[in-house]
Design a protein around this motif. Structure first.
Motif, mmCIF file in Angstrom:
data_model
loop_
_atom_site.group_PDB
_atom_site.id
_atom_site.type_symbol
_atom_site.label_atom_id
_atom_site.label_comp_id
_atom_site.label_asym_id
_atom_site.label_seq_id
_atom_site.Cartn_x
_atom_site.Cartn_y
_atom_site.Cartn_z
ATOM 1 N N GLY A 42 43.199 66.870 71.458
ATOM 2 C CA GLY A 42 41.953 66.625 70.740
ATOM 3 C C GLY A 42 40.834 66.176 71.658
ATOM 4 O O GLY A 42 39.711 65.981 71.221
ATOM 5 N N SER B 223 41.506 72.325 75.388
ATOM 6 C CA SER B 223 41.697 73.709 74.937
ATOM 7 C C SER B 223 40.373 74.373 74.594
ATOM 8 O O SER B 223 40.174 75.547 74.883
ATOM 9 C CB SER B 223 42.614 73.752 73.717
ATOM 10 O OG SER B 223 43.894 73.323 74.078
ATOM 11 N N THR B 224 39.476 73.610 73.986
ATOM 12 C CA THR B 224 38.174 74.187 73.650
ATOM 13 C C THR B 224 37.440 74.593 74.923
ATOM 14 O O THR B 224 36.864 75.681 75.007
ATOM 15 C CB THR B 224 37.323 73.169 72.865
ATOM 16 O OG1 THR B 224 38.111 72.639 71.810
ATOM 17 C CG2 THR B 224 36.093 73.825 72.277
ATOM 18 N N LYS C 4 38.855 77.686 76.150
ATOM 19 C CA LYS C 4 38.489 78.830 75.316
ATOM 20 C C LYS C 4 37.056 79.283 75.614
ATOM 21 O O LYS C 4 36.757 80.465 75.536
ATOM 22 C CB LYS C 4 38.641 78.499 73.833
ATOM 23 C CG LYS C 4 40.093 78.537 73.394
ATOM 24 C CD LYS C 4 40.266 78.169 71.947
ATOM 25 C CE LYS C 4 41.749 78.226 71.585
ATOM 26 N NZ LYS C 4 42.017 77.658 70.273
ATOM 27 N N GLN D 54 50.875 78.948 77.987
ATOM 28 C CA GLN D 54 52.140 78.277 77.726
ATOM 29 C C GLN D 54 53.007 79.151 76.827
ATOM 30 O O GLN D 54 54.193 79.311 77.046
ATOM 31 C CB GLN D 54 51.808 76.961 77.040
ATOM 32 C CG GLN D 54 52.981 76.170 76.595
ATOM 33 C CD GLN D 54 52.503 75.028 75.733
ATOM 34 O OE1 GLN D 54 51.332 74.947 75.374
ATOM 35 N NE2 GLN D 54 53.404 74.143 75.397
ATOM 36 N N GLU D 55 52.404 79.689 75.808
ATOM 37 C CA GLU D 55 53.136 80.617 74.975
ATOM 38 C C GLU D 55 52.872 82.018 75.515
ATOM 39 O O GLU D 55 51.745 82.473 75.573
ATOM 40 C CB GLU D 55 52.703 80.488 73.509
ATOM 41 C CG GLU D 55 53.444 79.358 72.821
ATOM 42 C CD GLU D 55 52.663 78.747 71.680
ATOM 43 O OE1 GLU D 55 51.970 79.472 70.963
ATOM 44 O OE2 GLU D 55 52.750 77.513 71.526
ATOM 45 N N ASP E 142 48.304 76.545 81.707
ATOM 46 C CA ASP E 142 48.299 75.641 80.557
ATOM 47 C C ASP E 142 49.727 75.203 80.263
ATOM 48 O O ASP E 142 50.526 75.981 79.774
ATOM 49 C CB ASP E 142 47.682 76.360 79.350
ATOM 50 C CG ASP E 142 47.486 75.422 78.166
ATOM 51 O OD1 ASP E 142 47.831 74.231 78.290
ATOM 52 O OD2 ASP E 142 47.000 75.895 77.126
ATOM 53 N N LYS F 117 57.184 72.782 65.527
ATOM 54 C CA LYS F 117 56.561 73.813 64.685
ATOM 55 C C LYS F 117 57.584 74.782 64.098
ATOM 56 O O LYS F 117 57.424 75.261 63.001
ATOM 57 C CB LYS F 117 55.521 74.594 65.487
ATOM 58 C CG LYS F 117 54.304 73.750 65.791
ATOM 59 C CD LYS F 117 53.266 74.534 66.556
ATOM 60 C CE LYS F 117 52.072 73.659 66.870
ATOM 61 N NZ LYS F 117 51.079 74.338 67.686
ATOM 62 N N ASN G 161 46.957 71.909 60.568
ATOM 63 C CA ASN G 161 45.645 71.504 61.091
ATOM 64 C C ASN G 161 45.676 70.177 61.828
ATOM 65 O O ASN G 161 44.665 69.748 62.371
ATOM 66 C CB ASN G 161 44.631 71.397 59.943
ATOM 67 C CG ASN G 161 44.311 72.754 59.351
ATOM 68 O OD1 ASN G 161 44.565 73.778 59.978
ATOM 69 N ND2 ASN G 161 43.779 72.763 58.151
ATOM 70 N N LYS H 296 41.480 71.037 64.822
ATOM 71 C CA LYS H 296 41.481 72.496 64.876
ATOM 72 C C LYS H 296 40.953 72.991 66.209
ATOM 73 O O LYS H 296 41.344 74.014 66.693
ATOM 74 C CB LYS H 296 40.567 73.051 63.788
ATOM 75 C CG LYS H 296 41.186 73.038 62.425
ATOM 76 C CD LYS H 296 40.211 73.661 61.479
ATOM 77 C CE LYS H 296 40.749 73.606 60.082
ATOM 78 N NZ LYS H 296 39.797 74.162 59.140
ATOM 79 N N GLU I 198 41.489 71.899 68.976
ATOM 80 C CA GLU I 198 42.384 71.665 70.099
ATOM 81 C C GLU I 198 43.791 71.977 69.641
ATOM 82 O O GLU I 198 44.686 71.149 69.690
ATOM 83 C CB GLU I 198 42.197 70.208 70.555
ATOM 84 C CG GLU I 198 43.228 69.649 71.542
ATOM 85 C CD GLU I 198 42.935 69.976 72.961
ATOM 86 O OE1 GLU I 198 41.756 70.061 73.307
ATOM 87 O OE2 GLU I 198 43.877 70.135 73.731
ATOM 88 N N VAL I 199 43.958 73.166 69.077
ATOM 89 C CA VAL I 199 45.316 73.592 68.790
ATOM 90 C C VAL I 199 45.950 73.782 70.146
ATOM 91 O O VAL I 199 45.334 74.314 71.052
ATOM 92 C CB VAL I 199 45.303 74.920 68.003
ATOM 93 C CG1 VAL I 199 46.719 75.326 67.666
ATOM 94 C CG2 VAL I 199 44.493 74.761 66.737
ATOM 95 N N ARG I 200 47.173 73.337 70.304
ATOM 96 C CA ARG I 200 47.643 73.074 71.645
ATOM 97 C C ARG I 200 47.684 74.269 72.583
ATOM 98 O O ARG I 200 47.183 74.200 73.684
ATOM 99 C CB ARG I 200 48.993 72.396 71.599
ATOM 100 C CG ARG I 200 48.850 70.888 71.774
ATOM 101 C CD ARG I 200 50.195 70.221 71.745
ATOM 102 N NE ARG I 200 51.164 71.029 72.455
ATOM 103 C CZ ARG I 200 51.248 71.113 73.750
ATOM 104 N NH1 ARG I 200 50.444 70.412 74.501
ATOM 105 N NH2 ARG I 200 52.132 71.874 74.315
ATOM 106 N N SER I 201 48.314 75.339 72.159
ATOM 107 C CA SER I 201 48.287 76.462 73.066
ATOM 108 C C SER I 201 46.871 77.017 72.972
ATOM 109 O O SER I 201 46.335 77.150 71.895
ATOM 110 C CB SER I 201 49.259 77.526 72.602
ATOM 111 O OG SER I 201 48.736 78.151 71.468
#
Lengths: 503, 343
Positions: free
Chosen positions: A43, A47-48, A51, A89-90, A169, A341, A398, B7, B9-12
């Motif tokens: 958070g 990641s943002t 992206k 990572q995935e 990542d 998950k 979420n 949302k 920072e969804v991890r992957s």
């Protein structure tokens, strides 16, 4: 580290979503040949930011500069063509295709009539693979490779473009120690070729081992950049969460009660052999070992997901057989599974329904689910575990990783188990939530639960356990009390090095 | 705040989650995408009304609901199967079987025994499918596609290939289910409403309903929560068979005679109604209420097309174009945009 111009520079990136300022003027500079760690809680905006860099989001403000050129990343493909390569990572590989096809997917070399030039394809691929010193070739089917080797394929794919910067990542999330060594070699190699590397990870040991500098984000804003050689864990943690963390060895032992669970000579085919241990009320027993050592399989057997081939299980002194998860639950065993998950949550369901799922048959008002009682349970564990969510109606998918994990833990605590098994309780969770979960585990033992913690992180095992069971290749090598254990003898035990019993 | 709005920072950081983060459509457009099916339905309704004033006639509306009842009852059962993450393509031929069997037994052992006898036989078929999909964990598409053919063969064997008719059509009370009214409302509509209410409550309010959503949403997590997944799937197929038997009863009672192929093709229309209602074929979402809406949308569109003078056979084409559009809108709503390079 060369003193040339930065391979990549992000300047004052701002990105807002309705209601959230996800990135608030973040800057980041990566030099050629530098491994630059990007850290922050879930958070925090990592990641943002990635992206934005990868063309999945357009920034509201700010500049992206690659090799002194101001650029705009229109799409992931665009980012790749500008030399920004992501190792996710995935993994995103086609498992039925060969290594070569995966690496050159979308740009296969062609002959006349649009036919694939297989010879050229395999030759090119083997050339790249030779650089990576991997143990498979261009014609191997990707589905037959280990996760680590699949990651190597992703890296090989990165090498086909003229990469300016490569972003890793959480690359080690599913790697064994041996595989990590190979990965770190590759990163060192990329570094030597002058590629800038952004390395995202929660794992401090790795950060200190391979990175040159560390930039920290918190709540969407930039908190500073540290030189790895001149800092320590505490300073980084302070920047990340605004306070320091206690990860010392556990010394506070609870008063122990009766033996809640005892296992004698338990075996399950080739997965594990002759496992014997006991867990008393008020005690935390840590299971430490490499991935594949058989720890998760033991947990699955105790939870009724696997049939043991030999051995006995005693609950409160009574011999018992556990036939199914439902059976395990009715006998007071709870399992917080390793894959949050995949196994722990129904991501599309709301928080409350996830939390009460194992006991939905017991929460009845007449023939119906007693929703009031469910909400009461949810509220109780939300407060106790400090789960941050606007309300029980929120879809679990979420929430952040840490809050998701707390939902899973709450789900099992609300069953009031005698034996609580937690498998990798803090995998992929930020440091702040991590320490909360560690404290919680200690607290639970204090309340008289018998707790088993399975973990691949040594500091975690040392921090929460009263005793540590070291496993190697399906066998218990040694059980340590927390007074006997040292990092050295623990590593020896789990690496299969014949232990010095007297040590 | 940061934790709630995670949302971002969804991890992957993989592109898969980007649908969640996309805000390409402004609020109004987003609403359109989300409610696309209802909006499209509204447009059709207005269009049909303008084209033919008989469309909104109470008799016509009642007629549409009445003729949708058989399909509707079947769709209720299939809703459970779809939410649990499976498919049921056997309902059409199973409905033919139910109709033929109850008509045949009617003359042999009388209606009072014929009805429970038929329910028992159809439930056995449902149990068999439930066993294969639930306990043996076979793929539901393959199993129910196979059963579609197998049950059709069973029906033909049973009837010897002949049409089935009740000998004394005037002297039986059996026609009450399909042909009579209570308080001015046709019995098929009442039965549809009754089954829909009971199953709606079962799905929304009971522990079983909760487990259906859990099994369809994430079967592994459901198992790890102590839910007996096979039993849940098995029960869903039993419910589906029960609904099919009820549909067969309505069909037989309405016509008092039937061909062997009376339910042919209904499996796809049923599935279409469930999807139009917004249930995901991946499982884990959907409601009985939405399925009822889906059934009515399908019924009204087909009726409207007839009233504007479209040739009956052309309806198949138009109906499916509408359904495919609906699915597209539905997926677009989930992604938050009309087109995306990733799923």
């Amino acid at each position: 580290m060369s003193q040339s111009t930065p391979a990549l520079r992000l300047e004052n990136i701002v990105k807002t979503f309705p209601g959230v300022r996800a990135l608030d003027g973040v800057s980041l500079e990566v030099l050629p040949g530098e491994v630059h760690a990007l850290m922050g809680e879930n958070g925090a905006g990592k990641s943002t930011l990635m992206k934005v860099l990868g063309g999945l989001h357009q920034p509201d403000e700010g500049k992206i500069i690659v090799s002194e050129q101001l650029v705009r990343m229109a799409s992931p493909l665009d980012a790749k063509s500008k030399g920004i390569v992501f190792i996710h990572q995935e993994l995103s590989l086609a498992s039925e295709l060969t290594v070569a096809e995966n690496i050159y997917l979308g740009e296969l070399p062609k002959k006349r009539f649009g036919l694939v030039d297989w010879q050229k394809l395999y030759a090119q691929t083997d050339e790249i693979l030779a650089k990576l010193k991997v143990g498979f070739n261009a014609k191997t089917r990707v589905g037959d490779l280990s996760i680590a080797n699949q990651q190597m394929v992703e890296i090989a794919r990165a090498l086909t473009v003229d990469a300016k910067a490569v972003i890793f990542d959480e690359p080690t999330a599913s790697l064994t120690d041996a595989e990590k060594v190979v990965l770190f070699d590759v990163i060192a190699d990329l570094k030597d070729h002058g590629v800038g590397i952004i390395y995202i990870s929660h794992r401090m040991e790795e950060i200190f081992k391979i990175t040159d500098r560390i930039s920290v984000l918190r709540d969407g804003s930039y908190r500073g950049t540290l030189v790895t050689a001149e800092t320590n864990e505490d300073e980084i943690t302070q920047l990340m969460i605004g306070r320091s963390l206690d990860l010392s060895r556990n010394v506070n032992h609870n008063e122990l009660g009766d033996t809640a669970l005892e296992v004698k000579g338990l075996s399950c085919g080739k997965l594990y052999r002759d496992i014997s241990f006991e867990v008393r009320r008020g005690e935390v027993v840590g299971f430490y070992g490499l991935v594949g050592a058989g720890r998760t399989e033991i947990a699955e057997t105790l939870f009724g997901l696997r049939e043991p081939s030999a051995g006995k299980i005693f609950l409160d002194g009574q011999e018992t057989r556990i036939h199914s998860p439902a059976d395990a639950i009715s006998k007071g065993i709870s399992l917080v599974p390793e894959d949050r998950k995949g196994q722990g949550l129904v991501l599309g369901m709301n928080c409350r329904d996830n939390m009460t799922l194992p006991q939905v048959d017991d929460l009845k008002a007449g023939p119906f689910v007693a929703e009031g009682a469910e909400v009461a349970i949810f509220d109780q564990y939300r407060d106790r575990l400090d789960i941050r969510t606007p309300g029980w109606k929120q879809t679990v998918g979420n929430l952040s990783g840490g809050n998701q994990q707390k939902i899973v833990i709450g789900k099992w605590l609300s069953m009031h188990p005698n034996v609580l098994i937690v498998d990798e309780p803090t995998r992929g969770i930020d440091v702040g939530s991590k320490s909360e979960i560690h404290n919680l585990i200690r607290e639970l033992a204090g309340h008289g639960y018998a707790v088993i913690v399975i973990s691949s992180e040594m500091p975690e095992v040392l921090h929460v356990s009263d005793r540590i069971v070291a496993m190697y290749s399906g066998e218990i090598i040694r059980t340590f009390t927390s007074d006997e254990v040292t990092e050295d003898n623990l590593i020896q035990a789990i690496s299969g090095i014949t232990p010095d019993k007297a040590a | 705040m940061a934790n709630v709005t995670d949302k971002t920072e969804v991890r992957s950081s993989g592109p898969r989650e980007s649908g969640m983060n996309s805000f390409n459509l402004a609020g109004a457009g987003r609403l359109l995408a989300r409610q696309g099916i209802l909006v499209a339905f509204g447009v059709f309704m207005i269009g049909f009304t303008l084209a033919n004033e008989r469309f909104l006639d109470p008799d016509n509306i009642m007629g549409v609901i009445r003729s949708s009842a058989i399909l509707g009852v079947m769709a209720l059962g299939v809703t459970f199967v779809v939410i649990s993450g499976n498919l049921d393509l056997s309902v059409g031929s199973m409905m033919s079987f139910a109709t033929i069997v109850v008509l045949d037994l009617h003359d042999k052992i009388g209606p009072a025994l014929a009805i429970p006898g038929m329910y028992a036989m159809v439930l056995c078929l449902g149990a068999f499918i439930g066993f294969l999909v639930g306990y043996l964990k076979l793929n539901s598409l393959i199993v129910t596609l196979g059963m579609l053919s197998a049950i059709h063969g069973l029906t033909l064997t049973y009837s010897g290939g002949k049409n089935m008719d009740i000998a004394d059509k005037e002297g039986t009370w059996f026609s009450v289910f399909g042909q009579s009214d209570v308080l001015g409302i046709p019995v098929p509509i009442l039965l549809f409403a009754l089954v829909a209410s009971v199953l709606g409550i079962l799905l929304a309010k009971t522990p079983f309903g909760r487990k259906v959503y859990a099994v369809g949403g994430n079967g592994t997590a459901a198992t790890f929560s102590g839910i007996r997944r096979a039993r849940v799937v098995f029960t869903c197929y039993l419910l589906s068979a029960f609904c099919v038997a009820t549909a067969g009863l309505l069909q037989a009672s309405r016509s008092l005679g039937s061909q062997n192929t009376v339910g042919q093709g209904l499996e796809l229309e049923v599935l279409a109604a469930v999807i139009l209602g917004g249930a995901s074929l991946l499982g884990g979402s959907g409601t009985i209420f939405k399925t009822v809406i889906g059934v009515l949308i399908l019924g009204f569109i087909q009726n409207g097309l007839l009233l504007v003078g479209l040739q009956f056979y052309a309806q198949y084409v138009v109906t499916w174009v509408i359904i495919i559009l609906a699915v597209w809108l539905d997926i677009a709503a989930k992604r938050g945009k009309l087109w995306s390079p990733i799923a």
